[in-house]
Write a protein that holds these residues in place. Structure first.
Motif, PDB file in Angstrom:
ATOM      1  N   LEU A 182      37.295  41.834  31.390  1.00 26.96           N
ATOM      2  CA  LEU A 182      36.932  40.314  30.105  1.00 26.96           C
ATOM      3  C   LEU A 182      35.463  39.808  31.529  1.00 26.96           C
ATOM      4  N   CYS A 183      35.112  40.277  32.342  1.00 26.56           N
ATOM      5  CA  CYS A 183      34.015  39.906  33.111  1.00 26.56           C
ATOM      6  C   CYS A 183      32.612  40.951  32.656  1.00 26.56           C
TER       7      CYS A 183
ATOM      8  N   VAL B   2      31.322  42.889  36.627  1.00 22.99           N
ATOM      9  CA  VAL B   2      30.758  42.627  37.497  1.00 22.99           C
ATOM     10  C   VAL B   2      31.305  41.556  38.641  1.00 22.99           C
ATOM     11  N   CYS B   3      32.567  42.619  38.382  1.00 25.01           N
ATOM     12  CA  CYS B   3      33.523  42.231  40.131  1.00 25.01           C
ATOM     13  C   CYS B   3      33.995  40.539  40.151  1.00 25.01           C
ATOM     14  N   SER B   4      34.249  40.076  39.126  1.00 26.84           N
ATOM     15  CA  SER B   4      34.779  39.089  39.337  1.00 26.84           C
ATOM     16  C   SER B   4      36.218  38.128  38.437  1.00 26.84           C
ATOM     17  N   CYS B   5      36.884  39.890  37.281  1.00 24.45           N
ATOM     18  CA  CYS B   5      37.796  39.114  36.324  1.00 24.45           C
ATOM     19  C   CYS B   5      39.295  40.184  36.955  1.00 24.45           C
TER      20      CYS B   5
ATOM     21  N   THR C  97      40.725  42.563  35.461  1.00 22.54           N
ATOM     22  CA  THR C  97      41.197  43.075  34.656  1.00 22.54           C
ATOM     23  C   THR C  97      40.729  44.813  34.282  1.00 22.54           C
TER      24      THR C  97
ATOM     25  N   CYS D  47      35.322  48.771  36.501  1.00 23.55           N
ATOM     26  CA  CYS D  47      33.833  48.529  36.890  1.00 23.55           C
ATOM     27  C   CYS D  47      32.957  49.338  38.546  1.00 23.55           C
TER      28      CYS D  47
END
Ligand code: FES
Length: 106
Positions: free
Chosen positions: A39-40, A43-46, A48, A86
């Motif tokens: 989902l992000c 950029v290492c913020s979700c 998923t 990611c």
């Protein structure tokens, strides 16, 4: 071209060609497996894009960052082999890597 092997959530194994320098998340998605929401956008913020990586390859992967570690901590499915795909940069040394798509968190 080097390949990785991916086990999908229904247990099928597929081989995917990758271009060194891409991320594992990109390779899986561009290889036609659409089980990672990502989902992000990487950029290492979700979290998923959670996968399990064959421990035989662990020493060839970059270390888990604090941000990645924190996001993985929120998953009910975290284990020793957990990575956010990611955050894994694919190199020639990772040819043959076996990856399993983690179950989705509720
Ligand atoms: S795609 Fe969001 S953390 Fe990997």
């Amino acid at each position: 071209m080097p390949e990785i092997r991916v086990i999908t959530r229904d247990g099928d194994q597929q081989s995917i060609v990758f271009t060194p320098g891409t991320t594992l998340m990109q390779a899986i998605t561009e290889g036609g497996i659409h089980e990672l929401q990502a989902l992000c956008g990487g950029v290492c913020s979700c979290a998923t894009c959670h996968v399990f990586v064959d421990p035989a390859f662990a020493a060839r992967l970059d270390a888990v960052s604090d941000d990645e570690d924190g996001l993985l901590s929120g998953s009910a499915h975290r284990c020793e082999q957990s990575r956010l795909s990611c955050q894994v940069r694919l190199t020639e040394q990772l040819a043959g890597l076996l990856v399993t798509i983690a179950p989705e968190d509720e």
